[in-house]
Design a protein around this motif. Structure first.
Motif, short mmCIF file in Angstrom:
data_model
loop_
_atom_site.label_atom_id
_atom_site.label_comp_id
_atom_site.label_asym_id
_atom_site.label_seq_id
_atom_site.Cartn_x
_atom_site.Cartn_y
_atom_site.Cartn_z
N SER A 127 -27.64 -126.19 -19.28
CA SER A 127 -28.69 -125.68 -18.39
C SER A 127 -28.10 -124.78 -17.30
O SER A 127 -26.97 -124.97 -16.89
CB SER A 127 -29.46 -126.83 -17.77
OG SER A 127 -28.63 -127.56 -16.89
N GLU A 172 -27.39 -131.28 -22.87
CA GLU A 172 -28.48 -130.50 -22.27
C GLU A 172 -28.16 -130.10 -20.84
O GLU A 172 -28.40 -128.97 -20.42
CB GLU A 172 -29.79 -131.29 -22.30
CG GLU A 172 -30.98 -130.51 -21.78
CD GLU A 172 -32.29 -131.25 -21.87
OE1 GLU A 172 -33.29 -130.68 -21.40
OE2 GLU A 172 -32.34 -132.39 -22.37
N TYR A 173 -27.59 -131.01 -20.07
CA TYR A 173 -27.25 -130.73 -18.68
C TYR A 173 -26.20 -129.64 -18.60
O TYR A 173 -26.33 -128.70 -17.80
CB TYR A 173 -26.76 -132.00 -17.97
CG TYR A 173 -26.64 -131.83 -16.48
CD1 TYR A 173 -27.76 -131.91 -15.66
CD2 TYR A 173 -25.41 -131.59 -15.88
CE1 TYR A 173 -27.66 -131.73 -14.29
CE2 TYR A 173 -25.28 -131.42 -14.51
CZ TYR A 173 -26.42 -131.50 -13.72
OH TYR A 173 -26.30 -131.31 -12.36
N GLU A 218 -28.16 -136.01 -23.29
CA GLU A 218 -28.46 -135.52 -21.94
C GLU A 218 -27.28 -134.73 -21.37
O GLU A 218 -27.47 -133.71 -20.70
CB GLU A 218 -28.80 -136.69 -21.01
CG GLU A 218 -30.13 -137.35 -21.31
CD GLU A 218 -30.07 -138.39 -22.43
OE1 GLU A 218 -28.97 -138.61 -23.02
OE2 GLU A 218 -31.12 -138.97 -22.71
#
Length: 119
Positions: free
Chosen positions: A118, A114-115, A111
């Protein structure tokens, strides 16, 4: 779902009440809120529970709601008695809480990546 930080923030903010009455007090916690911020968080969490299988979007929703709760509490802790508005939580505050949570434990490595990636 392709994660977009600002959209995650906006969707999360929209789930919270517009205003919460804050009253400082001695001790821990150092404020009272009406409605209670923990109760609001738990109700949002319950409303967001998936009806089918758990998805990555469900996970992001839970993480984001917790970060928003933390940001509101930080504001409340230093507030005088009065109305705390959800709009007082800035994206920067939310983002800081998200990062602290994701970097707080190695179970969030996927996560975290991915964060960070982004927009």
């Amino acid at each position: 779902m392709a994660l977009e930080k600002i959209k995650l923030f906006e969707r999360t903010r929209d789930r919270w009440p517009l205003n919460v009455h804050i009253r400082p007090k001695d001790g821990v916690p150092c404020f009272e809120a009406n409605p209670c911020l923990v109760d609001v968080y738990r109700n949002i969490e319950a409303d967001c529970e998936p009806t089918e299988d758990w998805t990555p979007e469900d996970e992001w929703t839970n993480l984001a709601n917790w970060a928003f709760h933390q940001a509101l509490c930080l504001i409340a802790e230093s507030s005088e008695e009065g109305q705390l508005r959800r709009d007082q939580v800035t994206f920067e505050m939310f983002d800081k809480c998200m990062k602290e949570n994701l970097w707080g434990d190695d179970c969030w490595i996927a996560e975290r990546v991915e964060y960070e990636a982004s927009p």
